[in-house]
Design an enzyme around this catalytic site. Structure first.
Site, short mmCIF file in Angstrom:
data_model
loop_
_atom_site.label_atom_id
_atom_site.label_comp_id
_atom_site.label_asym_id
_atom_site.label_seq_id
_atom_site.Cartn_x
_atom_site.Cartn_y
_atom_site.Cartn_z
N ALA A 10 0.81 -1.19 0.10
CA ALA A 10 -0.04 -0.03 0.09
C ALA A 10 0.80 1.19 0.13
O ALA A 10 0.69 1.93 -0.90
CB ALA A 10 -0.88 0.11 1.37
N CYS A 42 -6.37 -6.36 4.17
CA CYS A 42 -7.76 -6.43 4.91
C CYS A 42 -8.89 -7.38 4.43
O CYS A 42 -9.66 -7.84 4.96
CB CYS A 42 -8.47 -5.04 5.10
N ASP A 282 2.50 1.22 7.94
CA ASP A 282 2.85 0.33 8.95
C ASP A 282 4.04 0.50 9.68
O ASP A 282 4.17 0.07 11.20
CB ASP A 282 2.52 -1.04 8.76
#
Length: 444
Positions: A10, A42, A282
């Protein structure tokens, strides 16, 4: 200009695409330690439950698209394990042939994500013990499910644990959750979490709260038992979902500044303290607008936004990442669980004096067919009346309310000002007073 990006999901590829769109003929090398680019992590639990037919559906753009259409040197199975900020090089191993590589950069983005935590429990190497993070993880799990698994045990009651519980029940397994805290979903306050416990039990999920895993036992290399501090449980399958750790341990000697949990500290431009080095996703911090300080909330929404901001700034276009409000949402069987801003624990940790309003309301007009009950909770500053956080749980209409509350937090609105919002109303969609406004009016 030569751009090197570590990480092909991402944040990394959002950045790469911004560079492609804003610079003429850039040289971009992306280094991904796995074999997949730009996929929706996800969505992985829903492949297990059969709601998404294949993992291929989760891939937004495959590696060949980046190579052929966008002329990005997108490499797979390239694991970086060293950065030299003085020589401006990254080094690592090509996992296909086990050969070392070193690449020079002009500008570098670290987008290495976070890895699932697997504590050093005795027996953790037994087959049948899984973590959920990548497409290969799900393929391994599906292969294991093919051996007549009946009982599955999930360790951890957070996002992944709850989603996996639902999807394993959907395919007919007997499911248990072990959680060392006294509630599931600790991002919610205990009074709200009780609704989650009721939903779990309603669907046959066995809950073991205030219980810690100590070890695993098995036969023929396959897990069969879990030993906790209270008992021994039989199981055919284990999913460990106790959190994720920023994948930054290989960067310790670079001079980078780190957050308390190992996430890379970045400014509003996603810049690190090192020259010509950015970080996003992240593996990086996010500025929390309500807490007014750095935090680490690893979500796909943040990763995509931070990657976009990083890519624009790397290409010389100044763009700020304006922070997060701590918004998240989760489907758990018939309920939707959502929160934004601070919960009570966070407000207490920050030393804030706060008040609470909580109550129930219908998600649509009460006279329209099939209205559903919403449980709402707001936390606000006692002195200023400013909204600090909110939690909403119910069967329908939750997403609409949590997004409004997130926007209110972003703009530092007071609870009283919520009453003045011009929100959409028609009987099939809302009551004449939205549930948020109904709750705000109870403050008096």
């Amino acid at each position: 200009m030569k751009y090197v990006i570590i990480g092909g999901d991402a944040a990394g590829m959002s950045a790469a695409m911004q560079i492609v769109r804003n610079e003429e003929n850039p040289t971009i090398i992306t280094l991904e330690r796995g074999g997949y680019y730009s996929y929706a992590q996800c969505g992985l639990p829903y492949v297990v439950g059969g709601h998404i037919p294949t993992t291929e559906k989760l891939v937004a753009r495959d590696v060949e698209t980046f190579r052929e259409k966008y002329k990005i040197d997108a490499r797979t199975y390239h694991e970086v394990n060293q950065i030299d900020p003085n020589k401006k090089t990254v080094s690592g191993t090509n996992l296909k042939n086990n050969e070392r590589f070193t690449i020079e950069y002009d500008k570098l983005l670290i987008a290495t994500g976070a890895d699932p935590v697997l504590p050093n429990w005795e027996g953790r190497d037994l087959k049948g013990i899984h973590t959920i993070k990548t497409i290969p993880d799900i393929k391994d799990l599906q292969e294991n499910l093919g051996r007549q698994v009946k009982k599955a045990t999930i360790i951890g009651g957070g996002y992944i644990g709850l989603e996996m519980a639902e999807n394993l029940v959907d395919i007919g397994l007997e499911v248990a959750i072990i959680e060392q805290q006294n509630q599931l979903a600790t991002i919610f306050d205990k009074d709200m979490a009780n609704l989650i416990h009721d939903e779990a039990e309603k669907h046959g999920v066995h809950l073991y709260l205030n219980e810690s895993v100590k070890s695993f036992e098995g036969a023929n290399g396959m897990v069969q038992k879990i030993n906790t501090d209270k008992q021994q449980l039989d199981t055919d399958l284990v999913i460990v979902a106790v959190g994720a750790r920023p994948n930054t341990s290989f960067l310790k000697d670079t001079g980078l500044h780190f957050f308390v949990n190992g996430a890379i500290m970045v400014d509003a431009y996603m810049k690190t303290n090192l020259e010509d080095v950015w970080a996003a996703g992240d593996c990086a911090t996010q500025f929390h607008r309500v807490k007014q300080k750095n935090d680490h909330i690893p979500l796909g929404t943040h990763a995509n936004k931070q990657g976009r901001v990083a890519g624009l700034n790397m290409a010389g276009i100044h763009r700020l990442f304006k922070g997060v409000t701590g918004t998240s949402i989760l489907k758990f069987f018939d309920l939707t669980l959502a929160r934004t801003g601070l919960n009570e624990t966070e407000a207490q940790q920050l030393g804030l004096e706060y008040e609470i309003i909580s109550g129930e309301a219908l998600h649509i007009a009460g006279y329209y067919p099939d209205p559903k009950q919403l449980q709402l909770k707001m936390i606000y500053d006692k002195a200023t009346n400013r909204l600090l956080g909110a939690q909403v749980i119910g069967e329908a209409g939750v997403d609409k309310r949590i997004d409004v509350l997130s926007v209110a937090l972003y703009h530092e609105m007071t609870v009283t000002e919520l009453e003045d919002l011009d929100l959409a109303y028609a009987p099939p969609y809302n009551g004449v007073w939205d549930p948020i406004q109904q709750l705000a009016r109870r403050q008096r």
